[in-house]
Design a protein around this motif. Structure first.
Motif, PDB file in Angstrom:
ATOM      1  N   GLY A  10     -16.827  -7.795  -4.545  1.00  0.00           N
ATOM      2  CA  GLY A  10     -15.579  -8.308  -4.490  1.00  0.00           C
ATOM      3  C   GLY A  10     -15.616  -8.480  -6.244  1.00  0.00           C
ATOM      4  N   CYS A  11     -15.217  -7.122  -6.753  1.00  0.00           N
ATOM      5  CA  CYS A  11     -14.517  -7.630  -7.621  1.00  0.00           C
ATOM      6  C   CYS A  11     -12.980  -6.598  -7.948  1.00  0.00           C
ATOM      7  CB  CYS A  11     -14.908  -6.161  -8.880  1.00  0.00           C
ATOM      8  SG  CYS A  11     -17.050  -6.735  -9.338  1.00  0.00           S
ATOM      9  N   PHE A  12     -11.976  -7.286  -8.636  1.00  0.00           N
ATOM     10  CA  PHE A  12     -10.632  -6.418  -8.770  1.00  0.00           C
ATOM     11  C   PHE A  12     -10.441  -5.296  -8.784  1.00  0.00           C
ATOM     12  CE2 PHE A  12      -9.970 -10.881 -11.064  1.00  0.00           C
ATOM     13  CZ  PHE A  12      -9.175 -11.727 -10.446  1.00  0.00           C
ATOM     14  N   GLU A  13      -9.745  -4.694  -7.738  1.00  0.00           N
ATOM     15  CA  GLU A  13      -9.794  -3.016  -7.690  1.00  0.00           C
ATOM     16  C   GLU A  13      -8.583  -3.114  -8.010  1.00  0.00           C
ATOM     17  OE1 GLU A  13     -10.634  -2.259  -3.279  1.00  0.00           O
ATOM     18  OE2 GLU A  13      -8.656  -2.398  -3.412  1.00  0.00           O
ATOM     19  N   ARG A  14      -8.166  -2.317  -8.540  1.00  0.00           N
ATOM     20  CA  ARG A  14      -7.096  -1.722 -10.128  1.00  0.00           C
ATOM     21  C   ARG A  14      -5.765  -2.178  -9.130  1.00  0.00           C
ATOM     22  NH1 ARG A  14      -7.543   2.304 -14.891  1.00  0.00           N
ATOM     23  NH2 ARG A  14      -6.341   1.027 -16.756  1.00  0.00           N
ATOM     24  N   GLU A  15      -5.132  -2.734  -9.701  1.00  0.00           N
ATOM     25  CA  GLU A  15      -3.127  -2.776  -8.828  1.00  0.00           C
ATOM     26  C   GLU A  15      -2.343  -2.029  -9.565  1.00  0.00           C
ATOM     27  OE1 GLU A  15      -1.367  -6.572  -8.926  1.00  0.00           O
ATOM     28  OE2 GLU A  15      -0.404  -5.862 -10.823  1.00  0.00           O
ATOM     29  N   GLY A  16      -1.617  -1.554  -8.419  1.00  0.00           N
ATOM     30  CA  GLY A  16      -0.954  -0.563  -8.681  1.00  0.00           C
ATOM     31  C   GLY A  16      -1.367   1.124  -9.031  1.00  0.00           C
ATOM     32  N   SER A  17      -0.497   1.891  -9.384  1.00  0.00           N
ATOM     33  CA  SER A  17      -0.836   3.396  -9.363  1.00  0.00           C
ATOM     34  C   SER A  17       0.680   4.298  -9.404  1.00  0.00           C
ATOM     35  CB  SER A  17      -0.825   3.890  -7.766  1.00  0.00           C
ATOM     36  OG  SER A  17      -0.397   4.020  -7.150  1.00  0.00           O
ATOM     37  N   LEU A  18       0.643   5.083 -10.060  1.00  0.00           N
ATOM     38  CA  LEU A  18       1.913   5.955 -10.021  1.00  0.00           C
ATOM     39  C   LEU A  18       1.861   6.265  -8.605  1.00  0.00           C
ATOM     40  CD1 LEU A  18       1.256   8.370 -13.618  1.00  0.00           C
ATOM     41  CD2 LEU A  18       2.368   6.422 -13.190  1.00  0.00           C
ATOM     42  N   GLY A  19       1.246   6.747  -8.151  1.00  0.00           N
ATOM     43  CA  GLY A  19       1.876   7.361  -7.133  1.00  0.00           C
ATOM     44  C   GLY A  19       2.815   5.991  -5.982  1.00  0.00           C
ATOM     45  N   ARG A  20       2.271   4.731  -6.357  1.00  0.00           N
ATOM     46  CA  ARG A  20       3.506   4.252  -5.904  1.00  0.00           C
ATOM     47  C   ARG A  20       4.935   3.708  -6.338  1.00  0.00           C
ATOM     48  NH1 ARG A  20      -1.154  -1.059  -5.070  1.00  0.00           N
ATOM     49  NH2 ARG A  20      -2.541   0.181  -3.654  1.00  0.00           N
ATOM     50  N   VAL A  21       4.914   3.969  -7.358  1.00  0.00           N
ATOM     51  CA  VAL A  21       6.149   4.313  -7.742  1.00  0.00           C
ATOM     52  C   VAL A  21       7.485   4.639  -6.807  1.00  0.00           C
ATOM     53  CG1 VAL A  21       7.807   5.043  -9.835  1.00  0.00           C
ATOM     54  CG2 VAL A  21       5.276   3.910 -10.276  1.00  0.00           C
ATOM     55  N   ALA A  22       8.509   4.044  -6.509  1.00  0.00           N
ATOM     56  CA  ALA A  22       9.553   4.851  -5.591  1.00  0.00           C
ATOM     57  C   ALA A  22      10.568   5.910  -6.473  1.00  0.00           C
ATOM     58  CB  ALA A  22      10.338   2.946  -5.503  1.00  0.00           C
ATOM     59  N   PRO A  23      10.815   6.985  -5.368  1.00  0.00           N
ATOM     60  CA  PRO A  23      11.347   7.914  -6.125  1.00  0.00           C
ATOM     61  C   PRO A  23      12.756   7.436  -6.725  1.00  0.00           C
ATOM     62  CG  PRO A  23      11.212   8.009  -3.434  1.00  0.00           C
ATOM     63  CD  PRO A  23      10.533   7.022  -4.168  1.00  0.00           C
ATOM     64  N   LEU A  24      13.304   6.395  -7.007  1.00  0.00           N
ATOM     65  CA  LEU A  24      14.220   6.036  -7.903  1.00  0.00           C
ATOM     66  C   LEU A  24      14.100   5.770  -8.564  1.00  0.00           C
ATOM     67  CD1 LEU A  24      17.503   4.741  -7.927  1.00  0.00           C
ATOM     68  CD2 LEU A  24      16.745   2.553  -7.726  1.00  0.00           C
ATOM     69  N   PHE A  25      12.792   5.021  -9.061  1.00  0.00           N
ATOM     70  CA  PHE A  25      12.067   4.961 -10.718  1.00  0.00           C
ATOM     71  C   PHE A  25      11.801   5.484 -11.259  1.00  0.00           C
ATOM     72  CE2 PHE A  25      12.732   1.167  -8.051  1.00  0.00           C
ATOM     73  CZ  PHE A  25      14.042   0.380  -8.985  1.00  0.00           C
ATOM     74  N   ARG A  26      11.250   6.939 -10.622  1.00  0.00           N
ATOM     75  CA  ARG A  26      10.188   7.995 -10.996  1.00  0.00           C
ATOM     76  C   ARG A  26      10.793   8.726 -12.603  1.00  0.00           C
ATOM     77  NH1 ARG A  26       8.258  10.468  -5.198  1.00  0.00           N
ATOM     78  NH2 ARG A  26       6.943   8.260  -5.063  1.00  0.00           N
ATOM     79  N   THR A 128      -1.276   0.767 -15.338  1.00  0.00           N
ATOM     80  CA  THR A 128      -2.073   1.952 -14.456  1.00  0.00           C
ATOM     81  C   THR A 128      -1.773   2.786 -16.100  1.00  0.00           C
ATOM     82  OG1 THR A 128      -0.726   1.473 -12.712  1.00  0.00           O
ATOM     83  CG2 THR A 128      -0.312   3.446 -13.243  1.00  0.00           C
ATOM     84  N   PRO A 129      -2.526   4.070 -15.985  1.00  0.00           N
ATOM     85  CA  PRO A 129      -2.592   4.356 -17.249  1.00  0.00           C
ATOM     86  C   PRO A 129      -1.500   5.532 -17.073  1.00  0.00           C
ATOM     87  CG  PRO A 129      -4.357   4.374 -15.930  1.00  0.00           C
ATOM     88  CD  PRO A 129      -3.485   3.797 -15.770  1.00  0.00           C
TER      89      PRO A 129
END
Length: 267
Positions: A10-26, A128-129
């Motif tokens: 029931g604790c927050f999961e960290r949202e987002g990651s560098l792996g989710r950044v779309a190729p256009l924005f990398r 996201t670090p």
């Protein structure tokens, strides 16, 4: 199973990651990492990416690049000047983003007790670090409770006088668009955290936030849905921000204070 952004405890999961950044924005993220390191050098403790890019929901030409920089000491005027130049350069060089927002804070403030359930939670759960040692290692796990609701968005009543002044002073379409976006985002997020403990979960999606809010406050549901739309597609109509500071905002501030209380004063 709908886990609503929480883990099995029931604790927050960290949202987002560098792996989710779309190729256009990398390339944007890579350039930000390199330029931040060059600009701040040894003054930088760590850097983080947040918002739609690490969530994988960024829209080309419409989404902005959101960064949080933790410095070893509190930011000075020079640090803020550097951030302004850095943001302007990234915005100019990459047409796939629409603006750059850079938050600057000292490491000690981010880890301080008064910020434990506001900036600390923000770093640990929504950031996201990108560079340096992750401050989340020094922060607790968080739950969607009334303490978090109060400390994150229990400041709406304090913000309203300044908002009213900004609405009175605005006179051009770009000013009204900027105001409508800023105010709408805050209202939708505040509306969501108002009901967050009852809903028992987390979302950063503005449309979903408005829908969740509407389940508990059906008489205000249409207003909140419209605010979520404005947050994504800002408008130049001066009547929109005026309605926020004269109707939806005051009602929401009063309801929030009654249910969760006001945010603890900061030093």
């Amino acid at each position: 199973m709908d886990h609503r952004g929480l883990d099995a405890d029931g604790c927050f999961e960290r949202e987002g990651s560098l792996g989710r950044v779309a190729p256009l924005f990398r390339p944007v993220v890579a350039a930000a990492r390199e330029r931040i390191a060059q600009a701040y050098g040894g003054r930088l403790h760590s850097a983080y990416l947040y918002g739609s890019l690490p969530r994988g929901t960024a829209r080309p030409g419409r989404s902005d690049l959101d960064l949080l920089l933790a410095l070893h000491r509190g930011p000075a005027a020079e640090d803020r000047d550097i951030a302004e130049v850095l943001g302007a350069g990234l915005d100019a060089d990459f047409p796939q983003i629409d603006g750059v927002g850079i938050l600057l804070h000292g490491r000690d403030r981010l880890l301080s007790e008064p910020e434990r359930y506001d900036l600390g939670w923000f770093v640990a759960c929504l950031c996201t670090p990108l560079l340096g040692a992750d401050l989340a290692e020094h922060l607790p796990r968080y739950r969607p409770d009334t303490v978090l609701a109060r400390e994150t968005n229990g400041d709406l009543a304090e913000l309203l006088p300044g908002w009213r002044a900004r609405v009175r002073e605005a006179s051009t379409p770009p000013e009204y668009r900027a105001l409508s976006r800023t105010l709408a985002r805050k209202l939708v997020r505040t509306g969501f955290t108002l009901v967050m403990p009852r809903w028992g979960g987390w979302t950063s999606d503005l449309a979903e936030s408005a829908e969740v809010f509407g389940r508990y406050y059906p008489r205000r549901a249409a207003q909140m849905r419209e605010a979520a739309s404005v947050a994504l597609e800002p408008v130049a109509d001066p009547a929109v921000p005026r309605a926020y500071v004269e109707d939806l905002g005051p009602w929401l501030a009063a309801e929030y204070t009654a249910r969760h209380g006001r945010r603890t004063p900061r030093p």
